[in-house]
Design a protein around this motif. Structure first.
Motif, PDB file in Angstrom:
ATOM      1  N   THR A 289       4.569   2.868  -9.926  1.00  0.00           N
ATOM      2  CA  THR A 289       4.571   4.561  -9.490  1.00  0.00           C
ATOM      3  C   THR A 289       5.310   5.105 -10.378  1.00  0.00           C
ATOM      4  O   THR A 289       5.598   6.191 -11.510  1.00  0.00           O
ATOM      5  N   ASP A 294       5.570   8.950 -10.287  1.00  0.00           N
ATOM      6  CA  ASP A 294       6.241   9.264  -9.865  1.00  0.00           C
ATOM      7  C   ASP A 294       7.706   8.772  -9.075  1.00  0.00           C
ATOM      8  O   ASP A 294       7.861   8.303  -9.185  1.00  0.00           O
ATOM      9  N   ALA A 297       9.061   7.902  -5.485  1.00  0.00           N
ATOM     10  CA  ALA A 297       9.111   6.240  -4.689  1.00  0.00           C
ATOM     11  C   ALA A 297       9.936   5.721  -4.700  1.00  0.00           C
ATOM     12  O   ALA A 297      11.241   5.926  -5.425  1.00  0.00           O
TER      13      ALA A 297
END
Length: 303
Positions: A289, A294, A297
Motif C-alpha cells: 500500500t 494508498d 489503507a
C-alpha cells in the motif's frame, strides 16, 4: 550455555535470542527461566520472570550503534528525575556479547490506566523543556537510519529495495526544504503510545533509540500518523494536540513528515524479516500500500 554456541550469521533467530539471553543472565547473576519475549521488531525485548528486569537485545546494526546513546539519554533523564524507564543499577552498560549489544532495565509494573494522547503530550512538553541536552547527543538525521536498515535487509525483493532507496532520496530532499516553526532541541524521536508505560506513579517514557537534537514537530508526528494510518479505536492525536497546544496536521510540512514516518514504519523490521516470519504478512501489506501511494489503507501493529 556458552555464548560460543551463538551463530548469528543467519539472523537473530528465536533460538539465538534465547542463547544470548541465557548468556547475559549468567554474566549478571539473573535467572532466564520463564522469560517472556514481549517484542521482536527492531529490538528483541524479554521480560524476566524471576526478577523485575527487562532485557533488550539490539536487532540491527543501527540499533547496536545507538545503544551507547540510549544509555546516555537514560542516565540524563534519571538525573532530571524525569518519568522514564531506568537502567538496571550496578552494571556497566551497554553490554557486548558475541557482537551483539544488550541493555538491562528495571521493569515498570504496568498497573495504571492506559496512557492516552494527553499523557504523552505532558511527557513531551516536559522533555522539550529540560535544560542541557546529554553530551554527544547526535543531530536528527532520520534517513541515515532508514538507509542502514536497507543495507542489511532479510528477504527483500530487488525491486522493493530500489523503490525504498529512491524514497529515501525523495524524502531527504523534501525534508531539506521544510521550514520548521517550533524551536529545535532534544526530541524523543519515536513518540507514540507504544513507548509510554502506565506506571504505578503515572505514565513513563521508554525507548530512546531515536532521541536526538531535532525539530519538535517530529515528536508530534507519530500519533498523528497513527490516527490516519493505523487501526486504532481512540483518537489520541486530538488529545495530544489539545494538551500540547499544536496540531501538527495543520502545518503545511506535515505531509512530508507523514511520508517519512510511514517509510520508517515500513523499513523498521527489514533486518529481522526472515528471523521473525510472523511479521511478514503485515509487512507485505504495508509495503504494497505504501508503494501504491494508498493513503487510506489501514495498517495493524506488528505482532
Amino acid at each position: 550455555m556458552s555464548i560460543a554456541t551463538v551463530d548469528t550469521s543467519g539472523g537473530l533467530t528465536h533460538d539465538n535470542l534465547r542463547t544470548l539471553l541465557a548468556a547475559v543472565c549468567a554474566a549478571t547473576g539473573l535467572d532466564p527461566g520463564g522469560a517472556e519475549l514481549i517484542k521482536f521488531t527492531n529490538n528483541a525485548v524479554f521480560r524476566l520472570r524471576g526478577a523485575p528486569v527487562v532485557v533488550r537485545i539490539a536487532g540491527s546494526t543501527a540499533a547496536r550503534e545507538r545503544a551507547a546513546t540510549v544509555v546516555g539519554v537514560a542516565r540524563w533523564l534519571a538525573g532530571h528525575d524525569f518519568p522514564a524507564v531506568r537502567l538496571l543499577a550496578g552494571l556497566e552498560q551497554p553490554i557486548s556479547l558475541h557482537g551483539q549489544v544488550i541493555t538491562l532495565w528495571e521493569r515498570v509494573p504496568e498497573t495504571g490506566p492506559r496512557p492516552d494522547g494527553a499523557d504523552l503530550a505532558v511527557l513531551l512538553k516536559r522533555l522539550h523543556r529540560l535544560p542541557g541536552p546529554p553530551p554527544d547527543l547526535p543531530e536528527w538525521r532520520p534517513i541515515n537510519e532508514v538507509r542502514q536498515r536497507l543495507a542489511e535487509p532479510e528477504d527483500l525483493a530487488t525491486g522493493d529495495h530500489a523503490f525504498l532507496l529512491d524514497q529515501c532520496d525523495q524524502v531527504e530532499k523534501e525534508l531539506a526544504g521544510l521550514r520548521f516553526r517550533l524551536p529545535r532541541g532534544v526530541i524523543h524521536g519515536d513518540a507514540f503510545l507504544g513507548n509510554v508505560i502506565p506506571g504505578t506513579r503515572g505514565p513513563v517514557l521508554c525507548d530512546f533509540d531515536g532521541t536526538t537534537i531535532g525539530p519538535r514537530e517530529w515528536d508530534l508526528t507519530p500519533v498523528a500518523v497513527g490516527r490516519l494510518r493505523l487501526d486504532y479505536t481512540t483518537d489520541d492525536h486530538a488529545m495530544l494536540a489539545r494538551r500540547y497546544g499544536v496540531d501538527i496536521t495543520e502545518w503545511d510540512g506535515f505531509p512530508v513528515l507523514r511520508r517519512l514516518r510511514e517509510l520508517k514504519l515500513v523499513t523498521s523490521v527489514l533486518p529481522i524479516l526472515r528471523s521473525n516470519p510472523g511479521i511478514r504478512p503485515q509487512w507485505e501489506h504495508r509495503m504494497r500500500t505504501f508503494k501504491a501511494g494508498d493513503l487510506t489503507a489501514r495498517w495493524q501493529p506488528y505482532r
